[in-house]
Design a protein around this motif. Structure first.
Motif, PDB file in Angstrom:
ATOM      1  N   GLU A   3       0.804  -1.230   0.000  1.00  0.00           N
ATOM      2  CA  GLU A   3       0.000   0.000   0.000  1.00  0.00           C
ATOM      3  C   GLU A   3       0.838   1.281   0.000  1.00  0.00           C
ATOM      4  OE1 GLU A   3      -1.993  -1.561   3.305  1.00  0.00           O
ATOM      5  OE2 GLU A   3      -0.872  -0.426   4.795  1.00  0.00           O
ATOM      6  N   ASN A   4       2.021   1.213   0.603  1.00  0.00           N
ATOM      7  CA  ASN A   4       2.861   2.414   0.606  1.00  0.00           C
ATOM      8  C   ASN A   4       3.412   2.718  -0.779  1.00  0.00           C
ATOM      9  OD1 ASN A   4       2.792   3.543   3.226  1.00  0.00           O
ATOM     10  ND2 ASN A   4       3.953   1.797   3.993  1.00  0.00           N
ATOM     11  N   LEU A   6       2.015   1.800  -3.576  1.00  0.00           N
ATOM     12  CA  LEU A   6       0.836   2.258  -4.323  1.00  0.00           C
ATOM     13  C   LEU A   6       0.589   3.742  -4.055  1.00  0.00           C
ATOM     14  CD1 LEU A   6      -1.721   1.637  -6.020  1.00  0.00           C
ATOM     15  CD2 LEU A   6      -2.856   0.955  -3.914  1.00  0.00           C
ATOM     16  N   GLY A   7       0.609   4.125  -2.785  1.00  0.00           N
ATOM     17  CA  GLY A   7       0.375   5.523  -2.412  1.00  0.00           C
ATOM     18  C   GLY A   7       1.433   6.451  -2.964  1.00  0.00           C
ATOM     19  N   ALA A  10       0.825   6.820  -6.695  1.00  0.00           N
ATOM     20  CA  ALA A  10      -0.343   7.699  -6.843  1.00  0.00           C
ATOM     21  C   ALA A  10       0.059   9.155  -6.594  1.00  0.00           C
ATOM     22  CB  ALA A  10      -1.447   7.276  -5.874  1.00  0.00           C
ATOM     23  N   GLY A  11       0.841   9.367  -5.541  1.00  0.00           N
ATOM     24  CA  GLY A  11       1.278  10.719  -5.182  1.00  0.00           C
ATOM     25  C   GLY A  11       2.173  11.327  -6.238  1.00  0.00           C
ATOM     26  N   TRP A  49      -5.397  17.670   4.622  1.00  0.00           N
ATOM     27  CA  TRP A  49      -4.982  16.314   4.220  1.00  0.00           C
ATOM     28  C   TRP A  49      -3.647  15.938   4.883  1.00  0.00           C
ATOM     29  CZ3 TRP A  49      -8.046  12.749   2.969  1.00  0.00           C
ATOM     30  CH2 TRP A  49      -9.105  12.924   2.083  1.00  0.00           C
ATOM     31  N   TRP A  51      -2.582  17.062   7.768  1.00  0.00           N
ATOM     32  CA  TRP A  51      -2.969  16.795   9.161  1.00  0.00           C
ATOM     33  C   TRP A  51      -3.564  15.375   9.272  1.00  0.00           C
ATOM     34  CZ3 TRP A  51      -7.240  20.128  12.061  1.00  0.00           C
ATOM     35  CH2 TRP A  51      -7.267  19.755  13.406  1.00  0.00           C
ATOM     36  N   TYR A  52      -4.472  15.076   8.346  1.00  0.00           N
ATOM     37  CA  TYR A  52      -5.091  13.748   8.282  1.00  0.00           C
ATOM     38  C   TYR A  52      -4.008  12.663   8.151  1.00  0.00           C
ATOM     39  CZ  TYR A  52      -8.071   9.989   6.296  1.00  0.00           C
ATOM     40  OH  TYR A  52      -8.720   8.800   6.042  1.00  0.00           O
ATOM     41  N   ILE A  55      -2.314  12.133  11.483  1.00  0.00           N
ATOM     42  CA  ILE A  55      -3.160  11.385  12.427  1.00  0.00           C
ATOM     43  C   ILE A  55      -3.161   9.897  12.072  1.00  0.00           C
ATOM     44  CG2 ILE A  55      -5.545  10.994  13.189  1.00  0.00           C
ATOM     45  CD1 ILE A  55      -6.047  13.979  12.938  1.00  0.00           C
ATOM     46  N   LYS A  56      -3.288   9.628  10.765  1.00  0.00           N
ATOM     47  CA  LYS A  56      -3.353   8.232  10.308  1.00  0.00           C
ATOM     48  C   LYS A  56      -1.963   7.616  10.173  1.00  0.00           C
ATOM     49  CE  LYS A  56      -7.785   7.350   9.044  1.00  0.00           C
ATOM     50  NZ  LYS A  56      -8.483   6.090   9.291  1.00  0.00           N
ATOM     51  N   GLU A  58       0.273   8.107   7.737  1.00  0.00           N
ATOM     52  CA  GLU A  58       0.429   7.593   6.376  1.00  0.00           C
ATOM     53  C   GLU A  58       1.342   8.517   5.580  1.00  0.00           C
ATOM     54  OE1 GLU A  58      -3.298   6.443   4.510  1.00  0.00           O
ATOM     55  OE2 GLU A  58      -4.088   5.952   6.485  1.00  0.00           O
ATOM     56  N   PRO A  60       2.620   8.401   2.448  1.00  0.00           N
ATOM     57  CA  PRO A  60       2.292   8.843   1.083  1.00  0.00           C
ATOM     58  C   PRO A  60       1.364  10.054   1.081  1.00  0.00           C
ATOM     59  CG  PRO A  60       2.070   6.460   1.247  1.00  0.00           C
ATOM     60  CD  PRO A  60       2.284   6.981   2.652  1.00  0.00           C
ATOM     61  N   ILE A  61       0.405  10.093   1.993  1.00  0.00           N
ATOM     62  CA  ILE A  61      -0.529  11.211   2.066  1.00  0.00           C
ATOM     63  C   ILE A  61       0.188  12.479   2.519  1.00  0.00           C
ATOM     64  CG2 ILE A  61      -2.568  12.099   3.304  1.00  0.00           C
ATOM     65  CD1 ILE A  61      -3.693   9.297   3.228  1.00  0.00           C
ATOM     66  N   SER A  64       2.707  13.621  -0.522  1.00  0.00           N
ATOM     67  CA  SER A  64       2.122  14.140  -1.759  1.00  0.00           C
ATOM     68  C   SER A  64       1.371  15.445  -1.505  1.00  0.00           C
ATOM     69  CB  SER A  64       1.227  13.098  -2.432  1.00  0.00           C
ATOM     70  OG  SER A  64       0.183  12.753  -1.574  1.00  0.00           O
TER      71      SER A  64
ATOM     72  N   LEU B   6     -12.319  15.190   9.656  1.00  0.00           N
ATOM     73  CA  LEU B   6     -11.178  15.943   9.121  1.00  0.00           C
ATOM     74  C   LEU B   6     -10.971  15.615   7.643  1.00  0.00           C
ATOM     75  CD1 LEU B   6      -8.656  17.731   9.557  1.00  0.00           C
ATOM     76  CD2 LEU B   6      -7.451  15.693  10.344  1.00  0.00           C
ATOM     77  N   ALA B  10     -11.385  18.116   4.469  1.00  0.00           N
ATOM     78  CA  ALA B  10     -10.244  18.251   3.546  1.00  0.00           C
ATOM     79  C   ALA B  10     -10.683  17.930   2.122  1.00  0.00           C
ATOM     80  CB  ALA B  10      -9.101  17.334   3.979  1.00  0.00           C
ATOM     81  N   GLY B  45      -3.342   8.900 -11.494  1.00  0.00           N
ATOM     82  CA  GLY B  45      -2.942   9.098 -10.097  1.00  0.00           C
ATOM     83  C   GLY B  45      -4.130   9.048  -9.156  1.00  0.00           C
ATOM     84  N   LEU B  48      -5.380   5.552  -8.674  1.00  0.00           N
ATOM     85  CA  LEU B  48      -4.546   4.795  -7.728  1.00  0.00           C
ATOM     86  C   LEU B  48      -4.854   5.210  -6.288  1.00  0.00           C
ATOM     87  CD1 LEU B  48      -1.036   4.556  -9.474  1.00  0.00           C
ATOM     88  CD2 LEU B  48      -2.928   2.935  -9.499  1.00  0.00           C
ATOM     89  N   TRP B  49      -5.147   6.518  -6.067  1.00  0.00           N
ATOM     90  CA  TRP B  49      -5.540   6.959  -4.720  1.00  0.00           C
ATOM     91  C   TRP B  49      -6.834   6.277  -4.278  1.00  0.00           C
ATOM     92  CZ3 TRP B  49      -2.416   8.439  -1.331  1.00  0.00           C
ATOM     93  CH2 TRP B  49      -1.387   9.352  -1.573  1.00  0.00           C
ATOM     94  N   TYR B  52      -5.872   2.867  -3.285  1.00  0.00           N
ATOM     95  CA  TYR B  52      -5.227   2.997  -1.978  1.00  0.00           C
ATOM     96  C   TYR B  52      -6.281   3.160  -0.875  1.00  0.00           C
ATOM     97  CZ  TYR B  52      -2.181   5.249   1.585  1.00  0.00           C
ATOM     98  OH  TYR B  52      -1.508   5.571   2.731  1.00  0.00           O
TER      99      TYR B  52
END
Lengths: 85, 85
Positions: A3-4, A6-7, A10-11, A49, A51-52, A55-56, A58, A60-61, A64, B6, B10, B45, B48-49, B52
């Motif tokens: 998943e990383n 993939l992210g 995507a990013g 995003w 910030w999100y 929190i998660k 992640e 890739p988020i 990107s 959140l 976003a 992209g 893919l997100w 993800y």
């Protein structure tokens, strides 16, 4: 697929798609097609995003959206520089 | 803040920021400022997100990127329609 990875792919794709507009604005020194309100809305959304992503937890988020924030703050700066002329 | 709220805020902000370009292209029937290659890169992209988002089971990511895919496929269709003229 991991998943990383993939992210990250995507990013990279969504990030790459932003570059031509940035190049165009800088090259033509023309920001007429930009809207500062929408840039601010977008930068706010992208910041949430990030910030999100924290929190998660992640990466890739976080990565990107950080890149996107940099691109759009640059566009906002271009807007302010070129609009004055 | 609850992470889903959140993410939804976003997603709404980043989605809203796309609308003016779509309205402008449809209203002016002019897609000259669009690049079909970049639209394809962006749609890839975003897709893919979405993938993800499904793997991570995160609804805000799935929803906001699905919306973005719809907007950008519409832009791509506009590009094909208006470029012919």
């Amino acid at each position: 697929m991991d998943e990383n990875i993939l992210g990250i792919i995507a990013g990279v794709l969504t990030s790459v798609s932003m570059i031509p507009q940035l190049i165009k604005v800088i090259k033509e020194k023309n920001a007429d097609e930009l809207s500062w309100i929408m840039l601010l809305v977008l930068i706010s959304g992208l910041s949430l995003w990030i910030w999100y992503g924290f929190i998660k937890d992640e990466l890739p988020i976080i990565l990107s959206n950080s890149f996107a924030v940099i691109v759009n703050i640059t566009l906002l700066i271009c807007y302010m520089i070129y609009k004055k002329k």
